[in-house]
Design an enzyme around this catalytic site. Structure first.
Site, PDB file in Angstrom:
ATOM      1  N   ASP A 254      -7.395   0.603  -3.256  1.00 27.74           N
ATOM      2  CA  ASP A 254      -6.761   0.124  -4.254  1.00 27.74           C
ATOM      3  C   ASP A 254      -7.786  -0.787  -5.070  1.00 27.74           C
ATOM      4  O   ASP A 254      -7.487  -1.110  -6.132  1.00 27.74           O
ATOM      5  CB  ASP A 254      -5.750  -0.847  -3.372  1.00 27.74           C
TER       6      ASP A 254
ATOM      7  N   GLU B  65      -5.507   4.235   8.766  1.00 31.51           N
ATOM      8  CA  GLU B  65      -6.484   4.339   7.658  1.00 31.51           C
ATOM      9  C   GLU B  65      -7.876   4.160   8.309  1.00 31.51           C
ATOM     10  O   GLU B  65      -8.876   4.434   8.082  1.00 31.51           O
ATOM     11  CB  GLU B  65      -6.348   4.067   6.393  1.00 31.51           C
TER      12      GLU B  65
END
Length: 216
Positions: A83, A102
């Site tokens: 992001d 992740e």
């Protein structure tokens, strides 16, 4: 700026790094959505680990061999989006709510390759920082973390409560340490530069490559 084209270019460049016989960690998100078909088109003999049910379904439908992570203890490469990507290699991940998985998959790989479009490059890391929280004792955890906002919608892939920290992020390393040490925090979306091998950013009609560290 054609954001979709930038994502596709970065994803396709990352797919070309994968070699026959590798074990590959697959991230979650819109940029990874371009990675999966690019990998499938190469027709390699690879074993994959997915960080979310969505990625697992999409990869399997494309014919990629997806294995449970409890059958593999090391990955050759993990490829995922972000992001926010800072110049020093700090990342913010977790917009899709799979940041705990992740981070585990990124840490298990010899090389963690980050892919994204040029909008993801930032001068400094800013809030919000995604969190995964244990449901037990949630009100007490939220009080410790203020200011924090619990997300509406589904939980994490492992049943955690998803939230976002909206406080100061002047020192990502210090904030990362504090969040990790806070009881009730299962995981957070600050990823340190030590995890990242390289960054591939789609910019216009080309791919910008940045090396953060040598492979482990």
């Amino acid at each position: 700026m054609d954001v979709d084209q930038e994502k596709r270019l970065a994803a396709e460049a990352a797919a070309e790094i994968v070699e026959n016989g590798m074990t590959v960690g697959l991230g979650t998100g819109s940029t990874v959505g371009y990675l999966l078909p690019a990998l499938a088109r190469r027709g390699l003999s690879i074993s994959c680990v997915a960080t979310s049910p969505r990625t697992m379904r999409a990869a399997s439908e494309l014919g990629l061999d997806v294995k449970p992570f409890d059958s593999i203890d090391h990955l050759d490469i993990t490829i995922d989006g972000a992001d926010q990507i800072a110049p020093d290699g700090w990342l913010v991940k977790g917009g899709g709510g799979a940041h705990t998985r992740e981070k585990i998959v990124a840490a298990a790989a010899s090389r963690f390759i980050v892919i994204g479009d040029s909008r993801k490059l930032v001068d400094v890391i800013r809030a919000p920082i995604p969190l995964e929280l244990l449901e037990f004792g949630l009100p007490a955890t939220l009080r410790r973390l203020e200011p924090v906002v619990v997300r509406e919608g589904p939980k994490s892939p492992d049943g955690g409560i998803l939230a976002d920290y909206h406080g100061d992020v002047e020192d990502p390393a210090r904030l990362s340490q504090w969040l990790s040490a806070t009881p009730g925090v299962v995981g957070h979306g600050l990823f340190p530069p030590e995890l990242v091998a390289s960054v591939l950013i789609g910019r216009g009609d080309s791919v910008e490559r940045r090396t953060v560290r040598e492979r482990r």
